[in-house]
Write an enzyme that holds these catalytic residues in place. Structure first.
Site, PDB file in Angstrom:
ATOM      1  CG  HIS A  37      15.052  -8.438  11.462  1.00  0.00           C
ATOM      2  ND1 HIS A  37      15.304  -7.180  10.946  1.00  0.00           N
ATOM      3  CD2 HIS A  37      16.078  -8.697  12.303  1.00  0.00           C
ATOM      4  CE1 HIS A  37      16.416  -6.701  11.443  1.00  0.00           C
ATOM      5  NE2 HIS A  37      16.925  -7.606  12.276  1.00  0.00           N
ATOM      6  CD  GLU A  39      15.077  -0.537   5.260  1.00  0.00           C
ATOM      7  OE1 GLU A  39      16.001  -0.402   4.434  1.00  0.00           O
ATOM      8  OE2 GLU A  39      13.972   0.073   5.181  1.00  0.00           O
ATOM      9  CB  SER A  40      14.440  -3.019  11.926  1.00  0.00           C
ATOM     10  OG  SER A  40      15.800  -2.736  12.244  1.00  0.00           O
ATOM     11  CE1 TYR A  41      10.663   3.868  10.677  1.00  0.00           C
ATOM     12  CE2 TYR A  41       9.566   1.924  11.577  1.00  0.00           C
ATOM     13  CZ  TYR A  41       9.538   3.065  10.794  1.00  0.00           C
ATOM     14  OH  TYR A  41       8.385   3.403  10.111  1.00  0.00           O
ATOM     15  CD  GLU A 126      20.745  -8.925  16.753  1.00  0.00           C
ATOM     16  OE1 GLU A 126      21.462  -9.953  16.798  1.00  0.00           O
ATOM     17  OE2 GLU A 126      20.621  -8.202  15.748  1.00  0.00           O
TER      18      GLU A 126
END
Length: 280
Positions: A37, A39-41, A126
């Protein structure tokens, strides 16, 4: 049963072993594309895991841009393959929000009629690190994991890498059976939107890496496509080989997997003295 008789059962001569992997219905998709995925928070601020369920963590603005760019890259790659028109794109996606948002960003690069299907697969999720995470405790656990080993270390109330490996094995078995049953066209590009550790364990299972080989591979960068290419060699009798043996990592994808070696980029399943490993 005597030990001698048991030993005899394990000795199958090459003359009597004539199994053929290929099925008449089998059609091998052109590519299998694995995408971590965007870039996530949680990637930019680990405290996000203390207040947001892991499954609901979203992409950052940069993460959305990465997914859009990945879609453009894949569209360009597929369009330039003139042997593969019209092509199809089939998505397998983790149910986590950041994976779905990545898949959507990639899918927007393609015409609607090019997308042949989308399937949510919880087995692609995940690694479970526990529920809402305590930041200080998780820091200590991750340090402990470095000493214990990343593959076998199980997070309290969560999973080990070995646990994820087991569920990825189930997913791959289903996926390979679908391929062998002819459920995909040979012009299909399969895109799997998942997570860094899950992606590496997919490759470990697919290419039959050892635990030690897995341990030295680092996550690819966010939204970087890791591509398994179908081996189109007219001299190869595809009926002789397992589906997994007929794919290899692209040279560009190997650059995105720090720690990988050439021998880890393909799968050779030894089935007896009659089998000759690939020379590709």
């Amino acid at each position: 049963m005597d030990a001698e008789d048991l030993e005899r059962l394990t000795r199958v001569s090459s003359d009597s072993f004539a199994y053929s992997y290929g099925q008449s219905a089998r059609k091998l998709p052109k590519r299998i594309v694995l995408v971590r995925h965007g870039e996530s928070y949680g990637n930019v601020d680990e405290s996000e895991y203390t207040r947001t369920p892991d499954s609901q963590i979203r992409l950052t603005t940069n993460g959305h841009a990465q997914a859009t760019e990945t879609g453009k890259q894949l569209r360009k790659l597929f369009d330039e393959d003139f042997s593969l028109h019209p092509y199809r794109v089939f998505f397998y996606i983790s149910p986590y929000r950041r994976s779905k948002e990545t898949a959507l960003g990639i899918a927007r690069a393609f015409d609607d009629d090019a997308i042949s299907g989308v399937r949510e697969e919880p087995q692609l999720r995940e690694q479970d690190f526990g529920n809402f995470q305590d930041a200080s405790r998780k820091k200590l656990e991750k340090r402990e994991r470095q000493y214990f080993g990343r593959f076998f270390y199980r997070f309290p109330d969560g999973e080990s890498g070995a646990d994820v490996f087991d569920r990825i094995t189930i997913f791959e078995d289903h996926m390979v059976r679908d391929i062998d049953a002819g459920r995909f066209d040979e012009n299909t590009n399969m895109v799997l939107c998942t997570h860094g550790l899950t992606l590496r364990l997919f490759l470990m299972r697919w290419f039959h890496w050892t635990v030690a080989e897995y341990e030295r591979i680092a996550n690819p960068a966010n939204s970087t496509p890791i591509i398994l290419e179908r081996i189109d060699d007219p001299t190869v009798n595809k009926g002789t080989f397992h589906t997994k043996e007929l794919y290899r990592l692209s040279a560009e994808s190997m650059k995105g997997l720090r720690g990988i070696s050439d021998v880890m980029a393909r799968c050779v399943l030894y089935t007896g003295p009659h089998t000759t490993p690939f020379a590709w």
